[in-house]
Design an enzyme around this catalytic site. Structure first.
Site, PDB file in Angstrom:
ATOM      1  N   LYS A  54       0.838  -1.207   0.000  1.00 41.94           N
ATOM      2  CA  LYS A  54       0.000   0.000   0.000  1.00 41.94           C
ATOM      3  C   LYS A  54       0.872   1.256   0.000  1.00 41.94           C
ATOM      4  O   LYS A  54       0.619   2.204  -0.750  1.00 41.94           O
ATOM      5  CB  LYS A  54      -0.931   0.018   1.218  1.00 41.94           C
ATOM      6  CG  LYS A  54      -2.134  -0.892   1.069  1.00 41.94           C
ATOM      7  CD  LYS A  54      -2.884  -1.106   2.378  1.00 41.94           C
ATOM      8  CE  LYS A  54      -3.957  -2.178   2.205  1.00 41.94           C
ATOM      9  NZ  LYS A  54      -4.554  -2.632   3.468  1.00 41.94           N
ATOM     10  N   GLN A  98      -4.879  -1.221   9.655  1.00 39.91           N
ATOM     11  CA  GLN A  98      -4.806  -2.560   9.061  1.00 39.91           C
ATOM     12  C   GLN A  98      -5.454  -3.598   9.991  1.00 39.91           C
ATOM     13  O   GLN A  98      -5.115  -3.677  11.167  1.00 39.91           O
ATOM     14  CB  GLN A  98      -3.331  -2.916   8.797  1.00 39.91           C
ATOM     15  CG  GLN A  98      -3.123  -4.237   8.099  1.00 39.91           C
ATOM     16  CD  GLN A  98      -3.668  -4.239   6.668  1.00 39.91           C
ATOM     17  OE1 GLN A  98      -3.463  -3.293   5.907  1.00 39.91           O
ATOM     18  NE2 GLN A  98      -4.373  -5.293   6.305  1.00 39.91           N
ATOM     19  N   ASP A 121     -11.335   3.159   4.224  1.00 35.31           N
ATOM     20  CA  ASP A 121     -11.775   1.760   4.156  1.00 35.31           C
ATOM     21  C   ASP A 121     -13.300   1.669   4.127  1.00 35.31           C
ATOM     22  O   ASP A 121     -13.855   0.613   3.809  1.00 35.31           O
ATOM     23  CB  ASP A 121     -11.255   0.980   5.369  1.00 35.31           C
ATOM     24  CG  ASP A 121     -10.140   0.010   5.010  1.00 35.31           C
ATOM     25  OD1 ASP A 121      -9.987  -0.300   3.804  1.00 35.31           O
ATOM     26  OD2 ASP A 121      -9.428  -0.429   5.926  1.00 35.31           O
TER      27      ASP A 121
END
Ligand code: NAD
Length: 297
Positions: A54, A98, A121
């Protein structure tokens, strides 16, 4: 019939190119650099790989990448303090924590402490509610990537019958909401669904998000249907070693379907591309600028 292969790797490269163009324009016209902060707690090897890739792709599209690595035993208050600082930092437009988090941390509490406008997200309850009510939100990256591929392949999805297998908060449920938003007739199937094969056989679009290797076989697929395979499963090769496969049995499904995404090289690359797209969108919204076209739901 042999299915058209929907090349997620190539499509993701195209999306990242669009994001890079958008970033370059923001810098040139407004002197703004979108920034994405990724928070990793602990040493989970898969998470470390994701975070590294990422960060690399964030920089490649011209964005600023901020990484926060915390020890596995970090107290929740310390993690929340990091998020609070990122919420207040004007250089940070997207925040991603994460998952999975170590067991002592309350994931819901942590996710819901992120500023919804920076929740790239799309897991914050505000964004879940906005998506569910058809309002502008941050959309979870994996389902957004699936939707983009479906729109690119079919054009309009209106009136199509879609079956989503899996009801998780990160894939199945938001995927179903997005398909409903595009006027599909949607069924969400799950582990308790009776005669799953018969349910799937009704579908013009099948999205498999289960986590069971090669579960969906060609005899479940309506001829000509589109199969989007979200699953990532590692299995043993007969002659040694391992390989990645999806939730669909690729060979038998490709023989019946009209189109199919491979694993690897389908949904996976689209997920990171959509994370970058969401960060660009968040940055534009934060600055009251028009959103990039074609990169949101
Ligand atoms: P999850 O474990 O949270 O949910 C799985 C869902 O599948 C559940 O809702 C369950 O009801 C359903 N299910 C389980 N067994 C079933 C059965 N026998 N029949 C029908 N439904 C069944 O998983 P998730 O987080 O939604 O992920 C699903 C898969 O997608 C996993 O393989 C994961 O690795 C993969 N994934 C891929 C990406 C990507 O970027 N490609 C992103 C997220 C998840």
């Amino acid at each position: 019939m042999t299915a058209t292969v929907i090349d997620g790797k190539a499509f993701a490269a195209k999306v990242r190119g669009q994001v890079a163009d958008g970033v370059a324009k923001l810098k040139e016209a407004h002197g703004i650099t979108p920034g994405l902060a990724v928070v990793l707690v602990g040493e989970d090897p898969a998470s470390q790989v994701y975070v590294r890739s990422k960060g690399k792709m964030t920089v490649e599209v011209g964005m600023a990448s901020f990484e926060h690595r915390l020890d596995a035993d970090t107290p929740e208050a310390d993690l929340l303090a990091v998020i609070e600082r990122l919420n207040a930092d004007p250089a940070v437009h997207g925040i991603l924590v994460q998952l999975p988090l170590p067991a002592h941390l309350d994931s819901d509490q942590v996710i819901n402490s992120i500023d919804p406008a920076k929740d790239v997200d799309g897991f914050h309850i505000s964004n879940v509610g906005l998506l569910g009510t058809g309002q502008k939100s941050m959309v979870p990256c994996t389902p957004l990537g699936c939707l983009m591929m479906l729109r690119d392949y079919h054009g309009s999805l209106s009136g199509m019958t879609a079956v989503v297998i899996g009801r998780s908060n990160i894939v199945g449920k938001p995927m179903a909401q997005l398909l409903l938003g595009d006027s599909c007739t949607v069924t969400i199937a799950h582990s308790r669904t009776k005669d799953l094969a018969a349910v799937v056989r009704q579908a013009d679009i099948v999205v498999a998000a289960v986590g069971r290797a090669q579960m969906v076989t060609g005899d479940w697929i309506k001829p000509g249907a589109t199969v989007i395979d979200v699953g990532i499963n590692r299995i043993d090769n007969p002659d040694g070693g391992t390989r990645l496969v999806g939730d669909a049995d690729y060979e038998s499904c490709a023989a019946v379907a009209g189109a199919i995404t491979p694993v690897p090289g389908g949904v996976g690359p689209m997920t990171i591309a959509c994370l970058l797209a969401n960060t660009l969108t968040a940055c534009c919204r934060a600055n009251g600028l028009p959103e990039p076209e074609g990169l949101t739901a």
